[in-house]
Design an enzyme around this catalytic site. Structure first.
Site, mmCIF file in Angstrom:
data_model
loop_
_atom_site.group_PDB
_atom_site.id
_atom_site.type_symbol
_atom_site.label_atom_id
_atom_site.label_comp_id
_atom_site.label_asym_id
_atom_site.label_seq_id
_atom_site.Cartn_x
_atom_site.Cartn_y
_atom_site.Cartn_z
ATOM 1 N N ARG A 14 0.815 -1.229 0.000
ATOM 2 C CA ARG A 14 0.000 0.000 0.000
ATOM 3 C C ARG A 14 0.850 1.281 0.000
ATOM 4 O O ARG A 14 0.354 2.354 0.329
ATOM 5 C CB ARG A 14 -0.993 0.022 1.158
ATOM 6 C CG ARG A 14 -2.042 -1.084 1.080
ATOM 7 C CD ARG A 14 -3.225 -0.794 1.988
ATOM 8 N NE ARG A 14 -4.237 -1.825 1.831
ATOM 9 C CZ ARG A 14 -4.369 -2.866 2.628
ATOM 10 N NH1 ARG A 14 -3.523 -3.031 3.634
ATOM 11 N NH2 ARG A 14 -5.318 -3.741 2.432
ATOM 12 N N LYS A 51 2.513 11.345 -11.191
ATOM 13 C CA LYS A 51 1.800 10.353 -11.997
ATOM 14 C C LYS A 51 2.691 9.134 -12.160
ATOM 15 O O LYS A 51 3.849 9.250 -12.541
ATOM 16 C CB LYS A 51 1.472 10.905 -13.389
ATOM 17 C CG LYS A 51 0.239 11.776 -13.470
ATOM 18 C CD LYS A 51 -0.032 12.105 -14.934
ATOM 19 C CE LYS A 51 -1.248 12.971 -15.100
ATOM 20 N NZ LYS A 51 -1.479 13.294 -16.541
ATOM 21 N N GLU A 108 8.427 17.983 -24.770
ATOM 22 C CA GLU A 108 7.668 18.347 -23.565
ATOM 23 C C GLU A 108 7.986 19.770 -23.116
ATOM 24 O O GLU A 108 7.113 20.478 -22.602
ATOM 25 C CB GLU A 108 7.951 17.349 -22.443
ATOM 26 C CG GLU A 108 7.450 15.929 -22.707
ATOM 27 C CD GLU A 108 5.929 15.777 -22.593
ATOM 28 O OE1 GLU A 108 5.233 16.781 -22.289
ATOM 29 O OE2 GLU A 108 5.439 14.664 -22.829
ATOM 30 N N LYS A 121 5.787 23.128 -14.857
ATOM 31 C CA LYS A 121 5.035 21.912 -14.522
ATOM 32 C C LYS A 121 4.702 21.866 -13.037
ATOM 33 O O LYS A 121 3.575 21.513 -12.661
ATOM 34 C CB LYS A 121 5.807 20.658 -14.929
ATOM 35 C CG LYS A 121 5.034 19.404 -14.560
ATOM 36 C CD LYS A 121 5.337 18.184 -15.374
ATOM 37 C CE LYS A 121 4.341 17.082 -15.057
ATOM 38 N NZ LYS A 121 4.653 15.815 -15.730
ATOM 39 N N GLU A 173 -5.295 16.219 -11.517
ATOM 40 C CA GLU A 173 -5.724 16.442 -12.898
ATOM 41 C C GLU A 173 -7.248 16.542 -13.018
ATOM 42 O O GLU A 173 -7.876 15.905 -13.867
ATOM 43 C CB GLU A 173 -5.185 15.327 -13.808
ATOM 44 C CG GLU A 173 -5.153 15.726 -15.277
ATOM 45 C CD GLU A 173 -4.513 14.675 -16.161
ATOM 46 O OE1 GLU A 173 -3.552 15.021 -16.846
ATOM 47 O OE2 GLU A 173 -4.976 13.519 -16.151
ATOM 48 N N ARG A 200 -4.532 21.068 -14.702
ATOM 49 C CA ARG A 200 -3.433 20.167 -15.074
ATOM 50 C C ARG A 200 -3.682 19.522 -16.435
ATOM 51 O O ARG A 200 -2.747 19.076 -17.102
ATOM 52 C CB ARG A 200 -3.227 19.096 -14.004
ATOM 53 C CG ARG A 200 -2.020 18.204 -14.270
ATOM 54 C CD ARG A 200 -1.666 17.312 -13.114
ATOM 55 N NE ARG A 200 -0.512 16.479 -13.433
ATOM 56 C CZ ARG A 200 0.135 15.717 -12.569
ATOM 57 N NH1 ARG A 200 -0.262 15.672 -11.297
ATOM 58 N NH2 ARG A 200 1.169 14.999 -12.951
ATOM 59 N N ASN A 253 -1.840 18.033 -21.212
ATOM 60 C CA ASN A 253 -2.137 16.955 -22.156
ATOM 61 C C ASN A 253 -2.171 17.437 -23.597
ATOM 62 O O ASN A 253 -2.460 16.649 -24.507
ATOM 63 C CB ASN A 253 -3.476 16.297 -21.804
ATOM 64 C CG ASN A 253 -3.397 15.492 -20.521
ATOM 65 O OD1 ASN A 253 -2.504 14.686 -20.348
ATOM 66 N ND2 ASN A 253 -4.327 15.729 -19.614
ATOM 67 N N HIS A 257 -1.104 15.250 -26.557
ATOM 68 C CA HIS A 257 -1.055 13.868 -26.090
ATOM 69 C C HIS A 257 -2.265 13.035 -26.514
ATOM 70 O O HIS A 257 -2.197 11.814 -26.511
ATOM 71 C CB HIS A 257 -0.929 13.826 -24.562
ATOM 72 C CG HIS A 257 0.436 14.181 -24.068
ATOM 73 N ND1 HIS A 257 0.996 15.422 -24.272
ATOM 74 C CD2 HIS A 257 1.362 13.456 -23.389
ATOM 75 C CE1 HIS A 257 2.203 15.449 -23.727
ATOM 76 N NE2 HIS A 257 2.441 14.264 -23.192
ATOM 77 N N HIS A 288 -0.677 10.200 -28.113
ATOM 78 C CA HIS A 288 -0.717 8.926 -27.388
ATOM 79 C C HIS A 288 -1.388 7.835 -28.220
ATOM 80 O O HIS A 288 -0.990 6.658 -28.153
ATOM 81 C CB HIS A 288 -1.467 9.086 -26.065
ATOM 82 C CG HIS A 288 -0.568 9.315 -24.894
ATOM 83 N ND1 HIS A 288 -1.057 9.605 -23.638
ATOM 84 C CD2 HIS A 288 0.778 9.298 -24.766
ATOM 85 C CE1 HIS A 288 -0.042 9.757 -22.794
ATOM 86 N NE2 HIS A 288 1.075 9.577 -23.462
ATOM 87 N N HIS A 339 8.536 8.781 -27.087
ATOM 88 C CA HIS A 339 7.339 9.491 -26.615
ATOM 89 C C HIS A 339 7.294 10.927 -27.144
ATOM 90 O O HIS A 339 6.255 11.394 -27.609
ATOM 91 C CB HIS A 339 7.323 9.495 -25.083
ATOM 92 C CG HIS A 339 6.225 10.336 -24.501
ATOM 93 N ND1 HIS A 339 4.894 9.982 -24.579
ATOM 94 C CD2 HIS A 339 6.258 11.529 -23.839
ATOM 95 C CE1 HIS A 339 4.156 10.907 -23.980
ATOM 96 N NE2 HIS A 339 4.955 11.854 -23.531
#
Length: 345
Positions: free
Chosen positions: A106, A128, A170, A208, A218, A222, A226, A229, A233, A248
């Site tokens: 956990r 993330k 980025e 960022k 997000e 935030r 994206n 992306h 993506h 990427h």
């Protein structure tokens, strides 16, 4: 917390001395073990038991099979909740390692030490974590902040040009969505060498951090991060499906070009603004051959994007350089047209 380290990693040594973890595990790939670990080990020479865990390099390693294997490794080594995991590597290492740390028993504390430009400016910052599954990018993951992120820009000396260019996408995105001055500074660069990029890394990191601090999970602003992306993506996922992964940042650059055109089609920017943005992105990024995929194939992957709600694709689109709006719907015909536009370049 993100900090920039000296070549002795004295701040990491101080953290370990103060926190006294029961064990230290360092997650590396074969490249970071060779080029980066020797420098770090100077500060790991303590009485605290330390284990090096190595995986193969590459996006394909970010999968549930590796997650299970690494959970089992930690269990066999009797890792407890006071153990510390240090992720020494690029985006794959920080995404995968963060996910493992956030789920094992956990959650155990972890530290990110990014070694690529992409991870310094993006993947290692913001909490993330994630893995790919069934070729979908980062479809399984958690929000879990690293205890610390230490950035040592001289690691970039060991980086191939393709990796530098990937991370630079980025940084360009940060300028486009949040800081026109940063965009201007970045697009003045004519040669993508680490010495030219290094002075601008702190600004990208601060952009960022500022956005993440305002919206850690997000839920609103935030989502600006994206930009590029949603389409990017989808294309990256399809290359993964073919077992032919692309960097990427190359996918994000492709996505930014298509989504800039989508911003124009959705009447958010003028033709002049679109052309100015595209000229500057295209200067750095050669065209990717996406004609191997059908337009509708790309669109259908986008329907499974993490930002979507009720099967509606939510885009983050440009309203001006330094200004991005999120939760933007777009007509299917305009999305398809944006993909065709990229192919036609």
């Amino acid at each position: 917390m993100v900090s920039f380290s000296d070549n002795e990693f004295s701040d990491l040594g101080l953290y370990i001395t103060n926190e006294q973890p029961s064990q230290v595990f360092v997650l590396v790939d074969k490249n970071t073990r060779k080029f980066c670990l020797p420098l770090l080990q100077k500060k790991l020479n303590t009485k605290i038991p330390t284990e090096i865990i190595e995986i193969k390099a590459g996006e394909k390693e970010k999968n549930i099979v590796n997650v299970t294997r690494l959970w089992e490794t930690l269990a066999k080594k009797n890792a407890d909740r006071k153990s510390l995991l240090i992720n020494l590597g690029g985006g794959v290492i920080s995404d995968l390692g963060g996910f493992i740390a956030s789920t094992y028993k956990r959650g155990i504390p972890f530290i990110n030490i990014p070694t690529t430009l992409l991870s310094m400016c993006d993947a290692a910052i913001g909490g993330k974590t994630g893995i790919d599954h069934d070729f979908y990018k980062n479809i399984i993951g958690t929000f879990s902040l690293a205890e610390k992120t230490y950035i040592y820009p001289k690691f970039l000396e060991t980086l191939p040009f393709a990796e530098l260019r990937s991370g630079f996408a980025e940084m360009l995105k940060h300028g486009l969505v949040a800081d026109a001055s940063h965009w201007k500074d970045l697009t003045r660069i004519k040669n993508l060498e680490w010495q030219n990029i290094e002075p601008l890394i702190k600004t990208s990191v601060k952009i960022k951090e500022r956005i993440v601090d305002a919206d850690p999970r997000e839920e609103n602003v935030r989502k600006k991060l994206n930009f590029g992306h949603t389409i990017g993506h989808a294309v990256e996922s399809l290359f993964l499906k073919r077992k032919n992964p692309i960097p990427h940042g190359e996918a994000v650059a492709m996505g930014m070009i298509a989504e800039t055109h989508l911003s124009y089609l959705e009447n958010l920017i003028s033709k002049e603004q679109e052309e100015d943005i595209l000229t500057k992105i295209i200067f750095f990024y050669p065209k990717i051959n996406i004609e191997i995929f059908k337009d509708i194939e790309i669109y259908n992957v986008m329907l499974n994007d993490k930002k979507n709600t009720r099967r509606k694709i939510n885009f983050s689109l440009i309203k001006n350089v330094g200004n991005c709006i999120y939760n933007q719907p777009a007509s299917k015909s305009n999305v398809i047209e944006s993909i065709k536009f990229y192919i036609s370049l």
